[in-house]
Scaffold this motif. Structure first.
Motif, PDB file in Angstrom:
ATOM      1  N   THR A 200       2.185   5.495   3.628  1.00  0.00           N
ATOM      2  CA  THR A 200       1.182   4.440   3.889  1.00  0.00           C
ATOM      3  C   THR A 200       1.805   3.061   3.778  1.00  0.00           C
ATOM      4  O   THR A 200       1.527   2.168   4.582  1.00  0.00           O
TER       5      THR A 200
ATOM      6  N   GLN B 234       1.962   0.285   6.697  1.00  0.00           N
ATOM      7  CA  GLN B 234       1.378  -1.050   6.529  1.00  0.00           C
ATOM      8  C   GLN B 234       2.411  -2.126   6.863  1.00  0.00           C
ATOM      9  O   GLN B 234       2.122  -3.106   7.563  1.00  0.00           O
TER      10      GLN B 234
ATOM     11  N   LYS C 177       2.236  -5.017   9.796  1.00  0.00           N
ATOM     12  CA  LYS C 177       2.361  -6.455   9.549  1.00  0.00           C
ATOM     13  C   LYS C 177       3.480  -7.043  10.399  1.00  0.00           C
ATOM     14  O   LYS C 177       3.343  -8.106  11.010  1.00  0.00           O
TER      15      LYS C 177
END
Lengths: 256, 636
Positions: free
Chosen positions: A234, A238, A242
């Motif tokens: 995860t 993420q 970004k």
């Protein structure tokens, strides 16, 4: 007769006696040894402290003459001095300890409630109870009181009504320790059951594996019931998101 | 027949809680089941296994033991150290007595029913006397070193067997002292580091003690000498529960793998008088641990972590071989957890500690029968309402207009007003409930959403008027017989109907043996349709105060065999507004439309559970349960 040559057995002892000046105990022992050693060599006055160089010195000096009495007196002096130092050390230590004790008592006193409140509690003719206004479980209390009256073997119950200890307020106090004890016991019991059924040593599998077992044995093998692990990586995902967003914005900004 | 657009709703994440204890009462043929969240349910086994009463759960109550005592009294004990008695008439808890021994692990009633024995965490076995209104502590037995996990009385009431960790103790009741202490092997023919936990003991009248433990063994002990007589290794995992029949010729054990074994006392050879215990039947109806078993005269009952209650009638005990002799698996609760607001297309889901409000998705596409239409607007999760406090929610309801939500726990009643503007929704709680409104068994809104009917557990029905900002109490009905009156589900043997406008007793529906499972009033014709637990459907005309013609003809003809053989009760009845001749019914597996003009019924079968088209696939529930035991299968 004055012996010119020191006896072999005595020389090491005397050397020790001269070298370890700081250890009164060993010195004492050495002295004692020397003193004990004396009678065997006869009542003749023997020099206790002989010059080590006496052997190698070819001077024609006669060794010192010491009478037995003077030597004895000296030995006694030494002993007395040693005893004095020991006693002084002991008293010093005692004083140190006393001071420390007093310091502790002081600190303890500071931690306790001031005397006025303690007096109030004792004169209210109740046993001193730790106040906890946060936990007022009335129903619990009544039952505990009943049990108290019945006389069943309950050691933890010490709930009594405290009457106007402060400012005409009457409230019911409950020992926090009892509630904590009860909670901790309940948690321990639940932990026991969890451990015995699902803990180490039990042969447990995951739900996914359990439901996929049938799929594995089919003639046409199928995948597991929950094949994808969506929770994998995860943080990486993420970060990637970004980065992508930033990269796209950067691309938009630079006119090309 | 009519065309319907069916909303198949799958977002109701309801997971029932696992079954922890089961207790069977022989005299009234009732089964008490307690779950891990503290709910206790009572099933009436003679009324087609219908769940007639339930006590809502509580967070602090982790029940570990349940038993029936003399005079139909139900007691439970749990890890919070208290013994609780349940009031079966008023449907609440009578009282809770602290046993002062720490968490209670086991409880049993004496054969005479006048004494209660509890085994506690600190190793003490405490004896209580059951008085007419309470229980009273009598004395302690000799204290043991480790926690007492199982207890059993000798049928004569003179001795007690207590199972603990690594040993079993036999006590003499009169003196309270230990007679024998039998050490249990940690592993079958071997040694092991893990302690052997004796999960269940049973004391037979010939002095044999049967114990089941965590090593997977069933052992027979002789209590007179304190020695092991026979050893059976039946499983690799723990054997968690044991129950013996009244005649002591058969008993049933449940294991952690989900298997239930039946042991019977059979003669050694066909004509010898000597008998021995033989393991006869294995049943694999559960996927997870079987933590509770019970033995009724004709059936084996088991329940466990996979939340199913399985009742397996024994073939040799049943005289008439009809549909009754089949397996019953009760999975879902027999009460309503979902309410619907028709006008705004909202669904209110009831969970143990919170409520969820969803708006149904809509579609503009059309298609033929059996098509799955794509959603143009997905379902919306509008509201997540959490309750404060440790108690579970008993019942909830949303008004048909969608602006009021009412729900109740065991001690409080809540009413909230919803305001909609554009797409936002705001909630405002109505404070200041009247004092008499504590807890409700059922809540119902009237059709025009102006009145609220609350059935309290004291047996009275309150009617509230709902106004714009507040609400006030209109009337209270007291049932004349004092029976349990529940709006929506009439539980007592007689039902009373009140006239809404004049607020007085209008008529009484005649009594029937079996309890009612669902009822509804048709809006146009003002007929009351009742469905009973034995699958009979009656229609009663309220203005005429008698059964309608249709109902009488149906009763004369009798229902179709297939209809009567359904095992799950009808949970909901509703009506099609434009077709007064149709009645829609559903139960756990089937949704059907009864057309009154046709001589027979029309069945429309859907496979999963439908609750006004809400489906709950069983796989989803299993996915959220605690881990099961690993089973090694060849080739995997």
């Amino acid at each position: 007769m004055v012996q010119l040559r020191p006896r072999a057995s005595r020389a090491p002892a005397s050397a020790e006696a001269m070298v370890d000046e700081s250890q009164p105990a060993s010195e004492e022992e050495a002295e004692h040894g020397l003193l004990l050693g004396q009678p065997s060599s006869g009542a003749a006055a023997e020099p206790l402290e002989e010059d080590e160089e006496g052997e190698d010195d070819f001077d024609d000096e006669a060794p010192e003459e010491l009478t037995f009495a003077s030597a004895q007196a000296e030995a006694r002096e030494e002993e007395r001095r040693v005893r004095e130092t020991v006693r002084r050390d002991k008293t010093l230590l005692k004083e140190k300890r006393k001071r420390r004790e007093e310091l502790f008592i002081e600190q303890k006193k500071r931690k306790l409630l001031p005397d006025t409140i303690l007096e109030k509690l004792t004169t209210a003719s109740q046993t001193s109870i730790k106040k906890s206004p946060a936990k007022l479980k009335e129903v619990n209390l009544q039952k505990k009181n009943e049990e108290c009256e019945k006389g069943s073997d309950s050691k933890k119950v010490k709930v009594q009504k405290v009457q106007s200890v402060s400012q005409n307020k009457s409230y019911v106090a409950l020992r926090l320790k009892d509630q904590d004890l009860r909670d901790s016991r309940q948690q321990a019991a639940q932990a026991f059951i969890h451990n015995s059924l699902y803990g180490p040593g039990t042969n447990r599998t995951t739900v996914n594996k359990f439901m996929s077992l049938a799929n594995k044995r089919l003639p046409v093998k199928k995948a597991a019931a929950q094949f994808l692990n969506n929770a994998w990586g995860t943080q990486k995902k993420q970060n990637a998101k970004k980065f992508k967003r930033r990269w796209v914005i950067r691309k938009m900004k630079t006119p090309r | 027949m009519g065309e319907f657009k069916v909303h198949r709703v799958r977002f109701f994440n309801y997971v029932p809680s696992g079954i922890r204890c089961v207790a069977y009462n022989n005299q009234s043929n009732r089964l008490a089941v307690s779950r891990t969240d503290g709910t206790v349910e009572i099933y009436n086994l003679s009324a087609n296994y219908f769940q007639e009463k339930f006590f809502p759960g509580h967070e602090s109550r982790a029940t570990e033991a349940l038993c029936w005592a003399a005079g139909q009294r139900l007691f439970s004990a749990g890890l919070n150290g208290e013994i609780i008695e349940y009031d079966l008439q008023a449907l609440n808890i009578k009282y809770a007595v602290d046993a002062f021994g720490g968490p209670i692990w086991s409880m049993t009633a004496s054969p005479s029913g006048s004494q209660l024995l509890v085994g506690c965490e600190d190793g003490s076995v405490k004896l209580f006397q059951i008085t007419p209104d309470k229980i009273q502590f009598e004395r302690n037995f000799d204290r043991q070193k480790s926690r007492i996990l199982s207890l059993s009385w000798h049928p004569s009431g003179t001795h007690i067997a207590a199972g603990s960790i690594d040993y079993i103790t036999v006590f003499d009741v009169k003196s309270g002292s230990t007679i024998h202490k039998m050490t249990v092997d940690r592993q079958y023919m071997g040694a092991s580091k893990r302690k052997c936990i004796v999960w269940g003991v049973v004391f037979l009248s010939d002095g044999t003690v049967i114990s089941v433990d965590s090593a997977g063994k069933v052992q027979f002990w002789d209590s007179a000498t304190g020695t092991l007589v026979k050893n059976h290794l039946i499983s690799n995992a723990d054997v968690l529960s044991i129950a013996v029949a009244d005649h002591e010729d058969s008993f049933v054990v449940g294991t952690a793998e989900g298997t239930v074994f039946h042991f019977q006392l059979v003669p050694v050879t066909s004509n010898s008088s000597e008998k021995q215990w033989v393991r006869t039947k294995p049943f694999q109806h559960h996927t997870h641990d079987v933590r509770a078993v019970a033995h009724s005269p004709t059936a084996l009952i088991s329940g466990g972590t996979d939340t199913h209650l399985v009742i397996r009638p024994l073939m040799e005990k049943i005289e008439v071989k009809n549909y009754d002799a089949a397996l019953r698996k009760i999975t879902f609760p027999h009460r309503r957890l979902i309410s619907c607001s028709k006008r705004r297309q909202l669904l209110l889901f009831q969970f143990a500690h919170h409520l969820e409000l969803w708006r149904l998705g809509s579609t503009v596409a059309t298609g033929k029968n059996g098509d799955t239409l794509p959603l143009s607007k997905n379902a919306d999760h509008l509201l997540h309402l959490k309750t404060k406090g440790p108690e579970n929610i008993i019942c909830s309801c949303i008004s048909p207009c969608g602006s009021w939500i009412a729900y109740s726990t065991a001690s409080r009643f809540f009413l909230c007003r919803l305001n909609y503007d554009q797409d936002n929704i705001s909630l405002k709680r109505v404070s200041k409930m009247p004092a008499f409104l504590h807890s409700a068994l059922h809540i119902l809104f009237s059709e025009d959403s102006a009145k609220l009917f609350v059935a309290s557990n004291q047996g009275s029905l309150h009617v509230m008027q709902l106004l714009e900002g507040s609400f006030k109490h209109l009337h209270t009905f007291q049932p004349p017989s004092g029976g349990n009156l529940v709006t929506g589900h009439r539980e007592s043997l007689g039902g009373h109907i009140w006239q809404m406008k004049t607020l007085e007793l209008h008529c009484t529906v005649p009594a029937y043996n079996f309890p009612v499972t669902a009822l509804a009033i048709a809006p146009n014709t003002n007929n009351l349709v009742l469905a009973h637990s034995d699958q009979q459907v009656f229609e009663y005309s309220i203005p005429d105060k008698q059964y309608t013609e249709w109902s009488r003809t149906i009763q004369k003809q009798g229902f179709h065999q297939v209809w009567l053989q359904r095992d799950t009760p009808i949970t909901h009845i509703s009506f099609h507004p434009k077709r007064p001749m149709h009645i829609l019914l559903h139960d756990a597996y089937m949704f059907c439309i009864i057309d009154k003009s046709l001589p027979l019924l029309f069945l429309d079968l859907l496979d999963e559970k439908t609750l006004v088209a809400v489906e709950r696939p069983l796989d989803d529930i299993i996915a959220q349960l605690p881990p099961p035991i690993k089973k090694k299968k060849f080739g995997t």
